[in-house]
Design an enzyme around this catalytic site. Structure first.
Site, PDB file in Angstrom:
ATOM      1  N   ARG A  39       0.822  -1.219   0.000  1.00  0.00           N
ATOM      2  CA  ARG A  39       0.000   0.000   0.000  1.00  0.00           C
ATOM      3  C   ARG A  39       0.853   1.265   0.000  1.00  0.00           C
ATOM      4  NH1 ARG A  39      -4.817  -2.333   3.943  1.00  0.00           N
ATOM      5  NH2 ARG A  39      -6.145  -2.932   2.192  1.00  0.00           N
ATOM      6  N   LYS A 200     -18.639 -18.391  -1.104  1.00  0.00           N
ATOM      7  CA  LYS A 200     -20.079 -18.360  -0.883  1.00  0.00           C
ATOM      8  C   LYS A 200     -20.828 -17.427  -1.819  1.00  0.00           C
ATOM      9  CE  LYS A 200     -20.422 -19.542   3.975  1.00  0.00           C
ATOM     10  NZ  LYS A 200     -20.917 -19.024   5.254  1.00  0.00           N
ATOM     11  N   GLY A 358      -9.175 -10.006  -2.022  1.00  0.00           N
ATOM     12  CA  GLY A 358      -8.019 -10.429  -1.239  1.00  0.00           C
ATOM     13  C   GLY A 358      -7.470 -11.779  -1.669  1.00  0.00           C
ATOM     14  N   GLY A 381     -12.909  -4.319  -0.226  1.00  0.00           N
ATOM     15  CA  GLY A 381     -14.307  -3.899  -0.139  1.00  0.00           C
ATOM     16  C   GLY A 381     -14.719  -2.915  -1.225  1.00  0.00           C
TER      17      GLY A 381
HETATM   18  P1  ADP Z   1     -11.878 -12.923  -2.639  1.00  0.00           P
HETATM   19  O1  ADP Z   1     -11.170 -12.676  -1.321  1.00  0.00           O
HETATM   20  O2  ADP Z   1     -10.913 -12.870  -3.788  1.00  0.00           O
HETATM   21  O3  ADP Z   1     -13.068 -12.028  -2.831  1.00  0.00           O
HETATM   22  P2  ADP Z   1     -13.426 -15.083  -1.531  1.00  0.00           P
HETATM   23  O4  ADP Z   1     -13.032 -14.650  -0.157  1.00  0.00           O
HETATM   24  O5  ADP Z   1     -14.818 -14.894  -1.947  1.00  0.00           O
HETATM   25  O6  ADP Z   1     -12.424 -14.432  -2.608  1.00  0.00           O
HETATM   26  O7  ADP Z   1     -13.165 -16.650  -1.690  1.00  0.00           O
HETATM   27  C1  ADP Z   1     -11.932 -17.265  -1.500  1.00  0.00           C
HETATM   28  C2  ADP Z   1     -12.060 -18.582  -0.780  1.00  0.00           C
HETATM   29  O8  ADP Z   1     -12.953 -19.467  -1.439  1.00  0.00           O
HETATM   30  C3  ADP Z   1     -10.746 -19.291  -0.707  1.00  0.00           C
HETATM   31  O9  ADP Z   1     -10.360 -19.399   0.651  1.00  0.00           O
HETATM   32  C4  ADP Z   1     -10.996 -20.658  -1.315  1.00  0.00           C
HETATM   33  O10 ADP Z   1     -10.368 -21.708  -0.641  1.00  0.00           O
HETATM   34  C5  ADP Z   1     -12.495 -20.782  -1.186  1.00  0.00           C
HETATM   35  N1  ADP Z   1     -13.043 -21.759  -2.142  1.00  0.00           N
HETATM   36  C6  ADP Z   1     -12.989 -21.715  -3.482  1.00  0.00           C
HETATM   37  N2  ADP Z   1     -13.549 -22.807  -4.026  1.00  0.00           N
HETATM   38  C7  ADP Z   1     -13.987 -23.571  -3.004  1.00  0.00           C
HETATM   39  C8  ADP Z   1     -14.664 -24.825  -2.924  1.00  0.00           C
HETATM   40  N3  ADP Z   1     -15.017 -25.492  -4.020  1.00  0.00           N
HETATM   41  N4  ADP Z   1     -14.970 -25.313  -1.694  1.00  0.00           N
HETATM   42  C9  ADP Z   1     -14.598 -24.606  -0.595  1.00  0.00           C
HETATM   43  N5  ADP Z   1     -13.980 -23.425  -0.603  1.00  0.00           N
HETATM   44  C10 ADP Z   1     -13.669 -22.903  -1.802  1.00  0.00           C
HETATM   45 MG    MG Z   2     -11.657 -13.326   0.686  1.00  0.00          MG
END
Ligand code: ADP
Ligand code: MG
Length: 400
Positions: A39, A200, A358, A381
């Site tokens: 950053r 999710k 992230g 965010g």
């Molecule tokens: P970002 O931080 O880039 O927005 P998210 O926080 O939404 O991404 O999601 C990342 C997480 O999703 C990772 O920790 C990854 O392990 C998990 N993930 C991805 N695919 C699966 C899966 N099929 N089952 C369980 N967890 C998953």
């Molecule tokens: Mg995340």
């Protein structure tokens, strides 16, 4: 593209002027030192540009969540040393954000010198966007520069209020971010592919709803894909799946249909009965062959190949969320493969690729391609709210 002024709109000589510069110095700390100075590196060009032109630069930042009270452990002085190291300059720490102490500091600083105000969030007026608080800060400056896109989704005094009180400019990092986001979703070359993955659906409903109206191809991967597969009647076994959201998933797929957006769900997946590195139960199968005791942990090789082919027909890619549980090999395979395809297409000049989030940033770094994308946003965010199609108050205030 929304109109905003940049440092290029400022005079070459700023000597005698005080620039109030909002930066993101909310650094991850380990044993009293920043464990990651990305950053600071991001805002270095803005700070040095203003300093080189002779401005007295006053850095404004928040650090942690002090909730309107002073906490010595959350003073921005905690990161002073890290900022000095990255800038390769000495800076003056100023333990206030307004008043006589700030006046005195400004009188001591010479042209081109840099000061660091204390944590804005020690004062409740910051997060409340109190106009009196903003005025108290503004009276010390001649101009306001916002270089903290990552804080732009908050309407706080230092991210929004100040822009109404002083001539306002986007710093270099903010400018680059806004240009990249505009190229990805504001005014993109079509067709556009969006990849949305991660754990999710519930955390990304607004993202999906916005994207189906904006893009031609929507790829759903990660744990989210399981909810969509379940909505289509697939038995996903023990996979992470939000069964209560299958109606929502169906509605999103209907909306996509109406908008002419193709939704890509995997035909094959990588499964295991236990979540571990290279588990003995690992296998690849068609989505209809997942056993009750198995979990889907990545999308399969056929799906990845199909996505690569679709991506080759696209001009723009916007990506948030890994396609699988990439922290645990081999469930990083699909994410790494698609990331490398996107990077190669970007390097060939046929694709504009923008990614953020992230875990997404970590996944691209793991694939070794973070520098080969057109732009990788570390804004968290703010990046997600932008993907949701929301107006960011900090950006809106700059682009009045
Ligand atoms: P970002 O931080 O880039 O927005 P998210 O926080 O939404 O991404 O999601 C990342 C997480 O999703 C990772 O920790 C990854 O392990 C998990 N993930 C991805 N695919 C699966 C899966 N099929 N089952 C369980 N967890 C998953
Ligand atoms: Mg995340």
């Amino acid at each position: 593209m929304a109109n905003f002024e940049t440092l290029d709109d400022l005079p070459g000589d700023l000597s005698g002027k005080v620039a109030l510069v909002r930066v993101d110095l909310n650094l991850p700390m380990q044993e009293g030192r920043a464990s990651d100075v990305t950053r600071v590196k991001a805002v270095k060009p803005t700070i040095l540009d203003l300093s080189d032109r002779g401005a007295k630069v006053l850095l404004m930042a928040h650090f942690g969540r002090p909730k309107g009270q002073r906490h010595s452990t959350m003073s921005t002085s905690m990161v002073q040393g890290d900022v000095e190291r990255v800038l390769d300059r000495e800076i003056m720490f100023i333990p206030e954000v307004m008043g006589p102490v700030v006046d005195q500091a400004i009188s001591i600083l010479g042209d081109g010198d840099i000061g660091l105000l204390d944590n804005l969030r020690f004062w409740p007026g910051e997060e409340a966007n109190d106009p009196e608080f903003a005025k108290g800060i503004a009276q010390h400056g001649d101009l306001y520069v916002n270089d903290a896109f990552s804080a732009a989704h908050r309407a706080h005094a230092s991210t929004e209020g100040l822009a109404h009180l002083l001539p306002s400019y986007a710093g270099r990092a903010m400018e680059a971010e806004l240009k990249a986001l505009d190229a990805a979703l504001g005014n993109p070359d079509r067709p556009v592919m969006a990849v949305v993955g991660g754990a999710k659906v519930s955390t990304k409903l607004d993202v999906l709803q916005n994207l189906v109206r904006q893009v031609q191809h929507l790829v759903i991967g990660g744990g989210m894909a399981n909810t969509f597969l379940a909505a289509r009647g697939v038995d996903v076994g023990k996979s992470l799946c939000e069964h209560d959201l299958t109606d929502t998933a169906n509605r999103i797929m209907d909306e996509a249909d109406h908008a002419g957006c193709t939704v890509h769900l995997p035909y094959d997946v990588v499964v295991a009965t236990e979540f571990a590195v290279n588990p003995p139960s690992l296998r690849t199968c068609n989505v209809h062959e997942v056993q009750p005791e198995e979990m889907i942990l990545d999308i399969g090789p056929q799906a990845v190949e199909a996505l690569g082919d679709a991506l080759k027909t696209c001009r723009t890619l916007v990506w948030n969320g890994p396609l699988g549980a990439f922290e645990t090999p081999p469930f990083d395979t699909a994410t790494v493969a698609l990331a490398r395809t996107a990077a190669a297409l970007t390097q060939d000049g046929s694709l504009t690729s923008v990614a953020g989030g992230g875990d997404t940033v970590a996944a691209l770094a793991h694939a070794g391609v973070a520098d080969d994308f057109t732009y990788v946003s570390t804004a968290g965010g703010a990046f997600l709210e932008w993907m949701e199609g929301k107006e960011l108050p900090g950006v809106a205030a700059l682009t009045r």
